[in-house]
Design an enzyme around this catalytic site. Sequence first.
Site, PDB file in Angstrom:
ATOM      1  N   HIS A 272       0.703  -1.049   0.060  1.00 39.67           N
ATOM      2  CA  HIS A 272       0.166  -0.005   0.109  1.00 39.67           C
ATOM      3  C   HIS A 272       0.913   1.274  -0.189  1.00 39.67           C
ATOM      4  O   HIS A 272       1.678   1.333   0.901  1.00 39.67           O
ATOM      5  CB  HIS A 272      -0.845  -0.018   1.344  1.00 39.67           C
ATOM      6  CG  HIS A 272      -1.843  -1.042   1.298  1.00 39.67           C
ATOM      7  ND1 HIS A 272      -2.419  -1.914   2.139  1.00 39.67           N
ATOM      8  CD2 HIS A 272      -2.805  -1.539   0.243  1.00 39.67           C
ATOM      9  CE1 HIS A 272      -3.593  -2.755   1.778  1.00 39.67           C
ATOM     10  NE2 HIS A 272      -3.756  -2.345   0.619  1.00 39.67           N
TER      11      HIS A 272
ATOM     12  N   ARG B  96       1.023   4.314   0.410  1.00 37.33           N
ATOM     13  CA  ARG B  96       1.257   5.498   1.278  1.00 37.33           C
ATOM     14  C   ARG B  96       1.600   5.132   2.686  1.00 37.33           C
ATOM     15  O   ARG B  96       1.777   6.027   3.673  1.00 37.33           O
ATOM     16  CB  ARG B  96      -0.139   6.272   1.452  1.00 37.33           C
ATOM     17  CG  ARG B  96      -1.280   5.275   2.059  1.00 37.33           C
ATOM     18  CD  ARG B  96      -2.652   5.983   1.990  1.00 37.33           C
ATOM     19  NE  ARG B  96      -3.813   4.938   2.636  1.00 37.33           N
ATOM     20  CZ  ARG B  96      -4.957   5.476   2.398  1.00 37.33           C
ATOM     21  NH1 ARG B  96      -5.292   6.540   2.051  1.00 37.33           N
ATOM     22  NH2 ARG B  96      -6.008   4.470   2.927  1.00 37.33           N
TER      23      ARG B  96
ATOM     24  N   ASN C  48      -3.396  -5.988  -2.014  1.00 32.89           N
ATOM     25  CA  ASN C  48      -3.649  -7.024  -0.952  1.00 32.89           C
ATOM     26  C   ASN C  48      -4.972  -7.461  -0.961  1.00 32.89           C
ATOM     27  O   ASN C  48      -5.546  -7.907   0.052  1.00 32.89           O
ATOM     28  CB  ASN C  48      -3.421  -6.169   0.537  1.00 32.89           C
ATOM     29  CG  ASN C  48      -3.261  -6.968   1.463  1.00 32.89           C
ATOM     30  OD1 ASN C  48      -2.664  -8.020   1.549  1.00 32.89           O
ATOM     31  ND2 ASN C  48      -3.600  -6.701   2.834  1.00 32.89           N
TER      32      ASN C  48
ATOM     33  N   HIS D 129       2.619  -3.502   7.122  1.00 35.41           N
ATOM     34  CA  HIS D 129       1.638  -2.494   6.628  1.00 35.41           C
ATOM     35  C   HIS D 129       1.699  -1.259   7.759  1.00 35.41           C
ATOM     36  O   HIS D 129       2.319  -1.628   8.678  1.00 35.41           O
ATOM     37  CB  HIS D 129       0.163  -2.956   6.442  1.00 35.41           C
ATOM     38  CG  HIS D 129       0.072  -3.800   5.285  1.00 35.41           C
ATOM     39  ND1 HIS D 129      -0.745  -3.347   4.424  1.00 35.41           N
ATOM     40  CD2 HIS D 129       0.461  -5.005   4.952  1.00 35.41           C
ATOM     41  CE1 HIS D 129      -0.799  -4.392   3.401  1.00 35.41           C
ATOM     42  NE2 HIS D 129      -0.080  -5.384   3.617  1.00 35.41           N
ATOM     43  N   SER D 130       0.973  -0.364   7.521  1.00 34.39           N
ATOM     44  CA  SER D 130       0.440   0.595   8.456  1.00 34.39           C
ATOM     45  C   SER D 130      -0.817   0.872   8.149  1.00 34.39           C
ATOM     46  O   SER D 130      -1.501   1.121   7.283  1.00 34.39           O
ATOM     47  CB  SER D 130       1.534   1.716   8.685  1.00 34.39           C
ATOM     48  OG  SER D 130       1.298   2.788   7.659  1.00 34.39           O
ATOM     49  N   TYR D 131      -1.800   1.574   9.239  1.00 32.67           N
ATOM     50  CA  TYR D 131      -1.209   1.817  10.638  1.00 32.67           C
ATOM     51  C   TYR D 131      -2.165   1.203  11.437  1.00 32.67           C
ATOM     52  O   TYR D 131      -3.345   0.678  10.976  1.00 32.67           O
ATOM     53  CB  TYR D 131      -1.011   3.296  10.851  1.00 32.67           C
ATOM     54  CG  TYR D 131      -2.023   4.121  10.859  1.00 32.67           C
ATOM     55  CD1 TYR D 131      -2.320   4.762   9.887  1.00 32.67           C
ATOM     56  CD2 TYR D 131      -2.869   4.309  11.788  1.00 32.67           C
ATOM     57  CE1 TYR D 131      -3.644   5.582   9.573  1.00 32.67           C
ATOM     58  CE2 TYR D 131      -3.923   5.090  11.879  1.00 32.67           C
ATOM     59  CZ  TYR D 131      -4.377   5.830  10.625  1.00 32.67           C
ATOM     60  OH  TYR D 131      -5.384   6.786  10.638  1.00 32.67           O
TER      61      TYR D 131
ATOM     62  N   GLU E 159       0.804  -4.147  11.209  1.00 31.61           N
ATOM     63  CA  GLU E 159      -0.064  -2.838  11.078  1.00 31.61           C
ATOM     64  C   GLU E 159       0.965  -2.255  12.109  1.00 31.61           C
ATOM     65  O   GLU E 159       0.698  -2.209  13.256  1.00 31.61           O
ATOM     66  CB  GLU E 159      -1.326  -3.029  11.412  1.00 31.61           C
ATOM     67  CG  GLU E 159      -2.073  -3.648  10.339  1.00 31.61           C
ATOM     68  CD  GLU E 159      -2.246  -3.009   8.939  1.00 31.61           C
ATOM     69  OE1 GLU E 159      -2.115  -1.720   9.002  1.00 31.61           O
ATOM     70  OE2 GLU E 159      -3.034  -3.618   7.908  1.00 31.61           O
TER      71      GLU E 159
HETATM   72  O1  0X9 Z   1      -7.237  -3.544   4.566  1.00 35.71           O
HETATM   73  C1  0X9 Z   1      -6.111  -4.052   4.378  1.00 35.71           C
HETATM   74  O2  0X9 Z   1      -5.608  -4.375   3.418  1.00 35.71           O
HETATM   75  C2  0X9 Z   1      -5.201  -3.984   5.498  1.00 35.71           C
HETATM   76  N1  0X9 Z   1      -5.180  -2.761   6.414  1.00 35.71           N
HETATM   77  S1  0X9 Z   1      -4.589  -1.385   5.582  1.00 35.71           S
HETATM   78  O3  0X9 Z   1      -4.754  -0.339   6.582  1.00 35.71           O
HETATM   79  N2  0X9 Z   1      -2.935  -1.463   5.736  1.00 35.71           N
HETATM   80  O4  0X9 Z   1      -4.940  -1.434   4.534  1.00 35.71           O
HETATM   81  C3  0X9 Z   1      -5.531  -4.943   6.721  1.00 35.71           C
HETATM   82  C4  0X9 Z   1      -5.637  -6.237   6.087  1.00 35.71           C
HETATM   83  C5  0X9 Z   1      -5.000  -7.354   6.650  1.00 35.71           C
HETATM   84  N3  0X9 Z   1      -3.895  -7.891   5.934  1.00 35.71           N
HETATM   85  C6  0X9 Z   1      -2.695  -7.622   6.051  1.00 35.71           C
HETATM   86  N4  0X9 Z   1      -2.387  -6.507   6.740  1.00 35.71           N
HETATM   87  N5  0X9 Z   1      -1.802  -8.049   5.254  1.00 35.71           N
HETATM   88 ZN    ZN Z   2      -1.840  -1.613   4.054  1.00 36.43          ZN
END
Ligand code: 0X9
Ligand code: ZN
Length: 411
Positions: A177, A179, A249, A300-302, A374
């Site tokens: 992602h 950003r 993702n 990832h964050s956050y 995260e």
């Molecule tokens: O929605 C997502 O893809 C992730 N959150 S984010 O704020 N980084 O976009 C959460 C999905 C869970 N999966 C992983 N973190 N891989």
């Molecule tokens: Zn992410």
Amino acid sequence: MKVQVALIAVLCSTAFSYKTYDGYHVLKTKPLAQEDVRKFDPILKDPTFDIWTSFRLGEPVEIMVPEANVTSLMGKLLRDGLEPTITIHDMGPIIAKERMEIKSMRKTEALNGKAPSFDRFLDIDEINAYLDSVVADYPALASIIEIGNSFEGRPLRVLKLSNGPGKSGLFMESVIHAREWIGPPVLLYAINELTENLANNQAVLDANDFYFLPVANPDGYSYTWTNERLWRKTRKPNPGSTCVGTDPNRNFDWAWGGGGPHDACEATFPGAAAFSEPEMQAYADFLTNNPSINMVISVHSYGQMLLYSWGDTTAPPPNVAILDSVATEAIAALTAVAGTTYDIGSISNVIYLAYGGTIDWVLGVLDKQAYAFELPGGGLAGFNPPPSLIVPVATETWEAIKVFAQNIPPL
Ligand code: 0X9
Ligand code: ZN
């Protein structure tokens, strides 16, 4: 004269092409209860609104919205009983300040003839230069593997660290992602620990190989530096839509496209097909072709969460006991550094159902252990943490990474 005017025009258009986010507000809801979750469905579908956090029960949701739509969103959230408050009245200065700081730090570095370090964020060229410098300084340990190309033709560059054959590997990746800028410094810090600070980490490198892909979505990441700081997806156009990009993702071939139907304008658009994005296809092919890689960590964050599978169902995976115990041990080591707390659990149970995710594909198809961080955010400023947070976050996360490394299944 004409030339000068043309030059000024070009300079201005370059200077002004970066999205200002002037007037963008951030609204925050009350902490979520189960019955609140479905109230966000229309907001999730509408590209006007940008939901920042991975929302979860008991936590508020933060939504960025352009000035023109603040009143209507406030109204909707009020009607839904979500008790909105405004946390940021104008994103513009936050975005501008970050950019100014980077500019001035680059100037100072140039004056002092000093390479950039963990005191600021690096663009893709700077990250690549860092990776090249590691290979130049540690040719016996480090090599770069180009595992494919992005849609716009940028190489996907993996730095491999290895001091001998026959070892089990840990693969780490960040900014899938675009950003989520706090990710790459965490990987570069780990690389630094395994090279510049190898004296203190010899046993870690003796035991395993390491593979780092700091920029898993290079087109998106570049775009956050040149055009839109808060871009999330890839940059491949979608035929028949004005909206560009796919959520990497959601693009893996595991429960792909679930929760549909989907529109290309959604932040979590899964793409036209599984692995429609060349970046994700290359990522998956690399892991498939390198079976000695026995653990994958997606950064990832956050939100301060350490997540494992599944994303597509709340049922536990067969190896949940191992995943949970390794994650718990890793986060204990992280928390011991400075007291930072994380929530630990499966994606579907801690946040929400998410289909086509990286770590689900790694576990489901390759049967390898996979985890997602995260990382902490930048307080109110979400994806724009102050650069002063880089070292504290990277330092504590490194402690967790070492625990993961100790638990990589042997060959
Ligand atoms: O929605 C997502 O893809 C992730 N959150 S984010 O704020 N980084 O976009 C959460 C999905 C869970 N999966 C992983 N973190 N891989
Ligand atoms: Zn992410």
